[in-house]
Scaffold this motif. Structure first.
Motif, PDB file in Angstrom:
ATOM      1  N   GLY A 156      -5.726   5.684   3.420  1.00 36.09           N
ATOM      2  CA  GLY A 156      -4.468   6.332   3.738  1.00 36.09           C
ATOM      3  C   GLY A 156      -3.290   5.543   3.188  1.00 36.09           C
ATOM      4  O   GLY A 156      -3.359   4.320   3.048  1.00 36.09           O
ATOM      5  N   SER A 157      -2.204   6.232   2.882  1.00 30.75           N
ATOM      6  CA  SER A 157      -0.961   5.578   2.459  1.00 30.75           C
ATOM      7  C   SER A 157       0.210   6.433   2.893  1.00 30.75           C
ATOM      8  O   SER A 157       0.060   7.633   3.128  1.00 30.75           O
ATOM      9  N   GLU A 158       1.368   5.806   3.020  1.00 30.42           N
ATOM     10  CA  GLU A 158       2.535   6.559   3.478  1.00 30.42           C
ATOM     11  C   GLU A 158       2.929   7.644   2.485  1.00 30.42           C
ATOM     12  O   GLU A 158       3.340   8.734   2.881  1.00 30.42           O
ATOM     13  N   GLU A 159       2.781   7.357   1.197  1.00 29.06           N
ATOM     14  CA  GLU A 159       3.182   8.316   0.169  1.00 29.06           C
ATOM     15  C   GLU A 159       2.091   9.339  -0.133  1.00 29.06           C
ATOM     16  O   GLU A 159       2.373  10.468  -0.506  1.00 29.06           O
ATOM     17  N   GLY A 160       0.841   8.923  -0.025  1.00 30.17           N
ATOM     18  CA  GLY A 160      -0.260   9.825  -0.335  1.00 30.17           C
ATOM     19  C   GLY A 160      -0.404  10.124  -1.806  1.00 30.17           C
ATOM     20  O   GLY A 160      -1.016  11.119  -2.190  1.00 30.17           O
ATOM     21  N   SER A 161       0.147   9.248  -2.663  1.00 33.23           N
ATOM     22  CA  SER A 161       0.089   9.456  -4.113  1.00 33.23           C
ATOM     23  C   SER A 161      -0.548   8.247  -4.767  1.00 33.23           C
ATOM     24  O   SER A 161      -0.117   7.101  -4.549  1.00 33.23           O
ATOM     25  N   LEU A 162      -1.557   8.465  -5.583  1.00 33.54           N
ATOM     26  CA  LEU A 162      -2.302   7.378  -6.198  1.00 33.54           C
ATOM     27  C   LEU A 162      -1.613   6.812  -7.440  1.00 33.54           C
ATOM     28  O   LEU A 162      -1.681   5.612  -7.703  1.00 33.54           O
ATOM     29  N   GLU A 163      -0.906   7.650  -8.185  1.00 32.32           N
ATOM     30  CA  GLU A 163      -0.379   7.247  -9.487  1.00 32.32           C
ATOM     31  C   GLU A 163       0.560   6.039  -9.411  1.00 32.32           C
ATOM     32  O   GLU A 163       0.393   5.080 -10.189  1.00 32.32           O
ATOM     33  N   PRO A 164       1.549   6.007  -8.494  1.00 32.12           N
ATOM     34  CA  PRO A 164       2.413   4.819  -8.439  1.00 32.12           C
ATOM     35  C   PRO A 164       1.651   3.552  -8.082  1.00 32.12           C
ATOM     36  O   PRO A 164       1.938   2.475  -8.615  1.00 32.12           O
ATOM     37  N   LEU A 165       0.673   3.657  -7.190  1.00 32.70           N
ATOM     38  CA  LEU A 165      -0.128   2.495  -6.828  1.00 32.70           C
ATOM     39  C   LEU A 165      -0.961   2.017  -8.011  1.00 32.70           C
ATOM     40  O   LEU A 165      -1.072   0.815  -8.264  1.00 32.70           O
ATOM     41  N   SER A 166      -1.547   2.959  -8.736  1.00 37.43           N
ATOM     42  CA  SER A 166      -2.362   2.615  -9.889  1.00 37.43           C
ATOM     43  C   SER A 166      -1.523   1.933 -10.969  1.00 37.43           C
ATOM     44  O   SER A 166      -1.944   0.945 -11.576  1.00 37.43           O
ATOM     45  N   ARG A 167      -0.323   2.469 -11.186  1.00 35.17           N
ATOM     46  CA  ARG A 167       0.567   1.900 -12.208  1.00 35.17           C
ATOM     47  C   ARG A 167       0.971   0.471 -11.830  1.00 35.17           C
ATOM     48  O   ARG A 167       0.955  -0.436 -12.671  1.00 35.17           O
ATOM     49  N   LEU A 168       1.317   0.269 -10.564  1.00 34.43           N
ATOM     50  CA  LEU A 168       1.724  -1.061 -10.128  1.00 34.43           C
ATOM     51  C   LEU A 168       0.552  -2.035 -10.148  1.00 34.43           C
ATOM     52  O   LEU A 168       0.704  -3.193 -10.550  1.00 34.43           O
ATOM     53  N   ALA A 169      -0.621  -1.571  -9.741  1.00 28.99           N
ATOM     54  CA  ALA A 169      -1.801  -2.435  -9.774  1.00 28.99           C
ATOM     55  C   ALA A 169      -2.110  -2.880 -11.198  1.00 28.99           C
ATOM     56  O   ALA A 169      -2.527  -4.022 -11.427  1.00 28.99           O
ATOM     57  N   GLY A 170      -1.895  -1.991 -12.153  1.00 25.71           N
ATOM     58  CA  GLY A 170      -2.122  -2.344 -13.545  1.00 25.71           C
ATOM     59  C   GLY A 170      -1.202  -3.453 -14.017  1.00 25.71           C
ATOM     60  O   GLY A 170      -1.577  -4.264 -14.871  1.00 25.71           O
ATOM     61  N   LEU A 171       0.000  -3.515 -13.447  1.00 25.55           N
ATOM     62  CA  LEU A 171       0.957  -4.556 -13.818  1.00 25.55           C
ATOM     63  C   LEU A 171       0.695  -5.876 -13.104  1.00 25.55           C
ATOM     64  O   LEU A 171       1.068  -6.940 -13.590  1.00 25.55           O
ATOM     65  N   LEU A 172       0.050  -5.796 -11.950  1.00 26.02           N
ATOM     66  CA  LEU A 172      -0.074  -6.982 -11.097  1.00 26.02           C
ATOM     67  C   LEU A 172      -1.476  -7.563 -11.022  1.00 26.02           C
ATOM     68  O   LEU A 172      -1.655  -8.634 -10.448  1.00 26.02           O
ATOM     69  N   HIS A 173      -2.487  -6.907 -11.578  1.00 29.97           N
ATOM     70  CA  HIS A 173      -3.850  -7.348 -11.290  1.00 29.97           C
ATOM     71  C   HIS A 173      -4.170  -8.700 -11.889  1.00 29.97           C
ATOM     72  O   HIS A 173      -5.134  -9.345 -11.477  1.00 29.97           O
ATOM     73  N   ARG A 174      -3.356  -9.171 -12.837  1.00 30.17           N
ATOM     74  CA  ARG A 174      -3.539 -10.531 -13.361  1.00 30.17           C
ATOM     75  C   ARG A 174      -2.537 -11.486 -12.717  1.00 30.17           C
ATOM     76  O   ARG A 174      -2.110 -12.461 -13.332  1.00 30.17           O
ATOM     77  N   GLU A 175      -2.202 -11.205 -11.482  1.00 31.62           N
ATOM     78  CA  GLU A 175      -1.251 -11.976 -10.688  1.00 31.62           C
ATOM     79  C   GLU A 175      -1.435 -13.483 -10.924  1.00 31.62           C
ATOM     80  O   GLU A 175      -2.517 -14.027 -10.736  1.00 31.62           O
ATOM     81  N   ASP A 176      -0.354 -14.161 -11.327  1.00 36.00           N
ATOM     82  CA  ASP A 176      -0.478 -15.574 -11.682  1.00 36.00           C
ATOM     83  C   ASP A 176       0.166 -16.470 -10.637  1.00 36.00           C
ATOM     84  O   ASP A 176       0.662 -16.016  -9.601  1.00 36.00           O
ATOM     85  N   ALA A 177       0.143 -17.765 -10.919  1.00 41.52           N
ATOM     86  CA  ALA A 177       0.661 -18.755  -9.967  1.00 41.52           C
ATOM     87  C   ALA A 177       2.146 -18.558  -9.711  1.00 41.52           C
ATOM     88  O   ALA A 177       2.628 -18.809  -8.599  1.00 41.52           O
ATOM     89  N   ALA A 178       2.896 -18.105 -10.724  1.00 41.45           N
ATOM     90  CA  ALA A 178       4.339 -17.898 -10.551  1.00 41.45           C
ATOM     91  C   ALA A 178       4.609 -16.811  -9.515  1.00 41.45           C
ATOM     92  O   ALA A 178       5.491 -16.953  -8.655  1.00 41.45           O
ATOM     93  N   PHE A 179       3.834 -15.742  -9.573  1.00 43.74           N
ATOM     94  CA  PHE A 179       4.017 -14.667  -8.595  1.00 43.74           C
ATOM     95  C   PHE A 179       3.635 -15.145  -7.201  1.00 43.74           C
ATOM     96  O   PHE A 179       4.339 -14.880  -6.220  1.00 43.74           O
ATOM     97  N   ARG A 180       2.528 -15.863  -7.086  1.00 43.25           N
ATOM     98  CA  ARG A 180       2.103 -16.349  -5.770  1.00 43.25           C
ATOM     99  C   ARG A 180       3.140 -17.289  -5.175  1.00 43.25           C
ATOM    100  O   ARG A 180       3.354 -17.313  -3.961  1.00 43.25           O
ATOM    101  N   SER A 181       3.803 -18.057  -6.044  1.00 39.91           N
ATOM    102  CA  SER A 181       4.864 -18.948  -5.572  1.00 39.91           C
ATOM    103  C   SER A 181       6.032 -18.152  -4.996  1.00 39.91           C
ATOM    104  O   SER A 181       6.574 -18.501  -3.935  1.00 39.91           O
ATOM    105  N   LEU A 182       6.404 -17.076  -5.674  1.00 41.67           N
ATOM    106  CA  LEU A 182       7.478 -16.211  -5.164  1.00 41.67           C
ATOM    107  C   LEU A 182       7.088 -15.593  -3.828  1.00 41.67           C
ATOM    108  O   LEU A 182       7.900 -15.517  -2.900  1.00 41.67           O
ATOM    109  N   LEU A 183       5.832 -15.167  -3.721  1.00 44.16           N
ATOM    110  CA  LEU A 183       5.360 -14.558  -2.481  1.00 44.16           C
ATOM    111  C   LEU A 183       5.422 -15.569  -1.334  1.00 44.16           C
ATOM    112  O   LEU A 183       5.870 -15.247  -0.225  1.00 44.16           O
ATOM    113  N   GLN A 184       4.986 -16.797  -1.590  1.00 43.61           N
ATOM    114  CA  GLN A 184       5.028 -17.815  -0.546  1.00 43.61           C
ATOM    115  C   GLN A 184       6.460 -18.125  -0.129  1.00 43.61           C
ATOM    116  O   GLN A 184       6.732 -18.359   1.063  1.00 43.61           O
ATOM    117  N   GLU A 185       7.378 -18.126  -1.081  1.00 46.30           N
ATOM    118  CA  GLU A 185       8.786 -18.354  -0.736  1.00 46.30           C
ATOM    119  C   GLU A 185       9.294 -17.289   0.219  1.00 46.30           C
ATOM    120  O   GLU A 185       9.994 -17.590   1.192  1.00 46.30           O
TER     121      GLU A 185
END
Length: 424
Positions: A102-131
């Motif tokens: 389930g999701s609030e939007e109920g639309s797969l395309e935006p999630l798929s597009r974002l996952a494609g951009l983030l699936h190689r999530e690197d140390a720089a992103f994890r640092s931002l998340l921890q901040e």
């Protein structure tokens, strides 16, 4: 036989869950369903209202064909690891064709597009998340802020999904896990209907969130419910859920909340020196000092000591969920190294089956051939029981919340075979 996978907690199983289950099978065109379900302790760092076998029984009555346990190492984690552990198990079965969430939007395309951009999530992103997390933001809000700071925003292909919503952030992490595992499982999403994920008030006549139902069960004082409180949830749950809740209540096995674990929790908090607390998972940024100070501030007449402690610990920097997960890891004695990023990346070590239907029996037969992890139906039969050690110990601690101290419950993981339900 096409099979859909779902990832659940069922705390407790209610009418909204039934709708999601039926819609998931329809969306996937599936004849059977594999459910990955959290064990005795849940993602927000809480004990389940009833034990994993009772909730697996609810799932089987609903129509699930195989119920698999999500290990406590993953079940009580932020969305990233909760999703990774659950998707890894579904992928490892070798029999699941689609994952529906389930999701609030109920639309797969935006999630798929974002996952494609983030699936190689690197140390720089994890640092931002921890901040962002250190500033006291919830995980969904922190992740959304980190995505923006990482330079990913709405583009010509359309707006990004609302990452500050819990179902959507979980959905994104399911998509990320599928990509990182290079899984052939097809993702599907359904819009969440009526009651919101953490909506505490009941506004419908037959649908209410699990949060609202727990509030109805325990009230604001978090007292053990009586039979009248249990029957108050009847309009919002299937008859089998109510029957199981009543049975567990009569046996002294629930419904349970954090207050049922006050004595073993405070034993850990009072007996462990600060340097020992610091070695446990989620005890970060000097929280061991805040814990010891807060213990001296507890009112002597409190009827809800765990709630009182959480109130004293909570600040803008430390969300309730973060603190509950921390207290849970202290209660269970989980050291930091056992839940390191490297340990979690390795994934669950086996597929622990809690229950199955007659149709599920055929699925399990297939899984014996297709699964990439050992399929365990009884802990005693595991080639290396250490794989299950953390969950077995969690089960023993969970039983300390029962009305009577029952040593037989401490070893139930070794004596309880998978539940079998032959549906007509």
């Amino acid at each position: 036989m096409k099979t859909v996978g779902i990832i659940v907690e069922y705390n407790p199983l209610h009418n909204g869950h039934v709708h999601h289950f039926e819609a998931s099978k329809q969306a996937a065109g599936a004849e059977s369903c594999v459910a990955v379900m959290s064990g005795h302790f849940l993602q927000r760092g809480e004990p389940a209202v009833v034990n994993k076998w009772a909730r697996a029984e609810m799932a089987l009555h609903m129509g699930a064909d195989v119920v698999i346990e999500l290990p406590v190492a993953y079940a009580c984690q932020p969305a990233e690891w909760f999703a990774y552990g659950a998707v890894r198990l579904l992928d490892a079965t070798g029999v699941v064709d689609a994952l529906c969430f389930g999701s609030e939007e109920g639309s797969l395309e935006p999630l798929s597009r974002l996952a494609g951009l983030l699936h190689r999530e690197d140390a720089a992103f994890r640092s931002l998340l921890q901040e962002e997390l250190k500033q006291g933001a919830s995980y969904p809000a922190a992740y959304a802020a980190a995505v923006r700071r990482f330079g990913i925003d709405n583009d010509a292909d359309g707006p990004l999904p609302p990452l500050d919503q819990p179902n959507t952030i979980l959905g994104l992490h399911y998509m990320l896990a599928l990509q990182r595992l290079q899984s052939p499982i097809i993702p599907l999403t359904l819009p969440r209907r009526e009651a919101g994920f953490h909506q505490a008030d009941i506004t419908g006549t037959s649908i209410a969130s699990a949060t609202a139902l727990r509030k109805l069960l325990f009230g604001t004082g978090w007292k053990s419910p009586d039979e009248a409180a249990l029957r108050a949830v009847a309009p919002y749950v299937p008859a089998y859920t109510l029957d199981i809740l009543l049975r567990e209540h009569a046996a002294g096995r629930g419904p349970l909340c954090w207050e049922h674990y006050a004595r073993p929790l405070f034993t850990q908090l009072l007996s462990r020196p600060e340097e020992e607390l610091r070695q446990l998972h989620e005890v970060t940024e000097g929280l061991e000092h805040r814990i010891k100070h807060s213990l001296t501030q507890l009112p002597p007449d409190t009827a809800s000591p765990v709630e009182s402690l959480l109130d004293l610990l909570k600040t803008k920097r430390y969300t309730r969920t973060k603190l509950q997960r921390m207290l849970l890891r202290i209660l269970l004695g989980h050291p930091q190294q056992s839940l390191s990023r490297e340990s979690l990346q390795a994934g669950p070590a086996c597929i622990r089956v809690l229950g199955f239907s007659s149709k599920g029996r055929a699925l399990l037969k297939r899984m014996r051939v297709t699964a990439s992890l050992p399929v365990i139906t009884r802990a005693a039969a595991a080639e290396d029981p250490a794989w299950l050690g953390m969950d077995i110990r969690a089960g023993a601690v969970y039983s300390l919340g029962y009305r009577e101290l029952d040593p037989s419950q401490w070893q139930r993981d070794f004596t309880q075979p998978p539940l079998q339900l032959d549906r007509v």
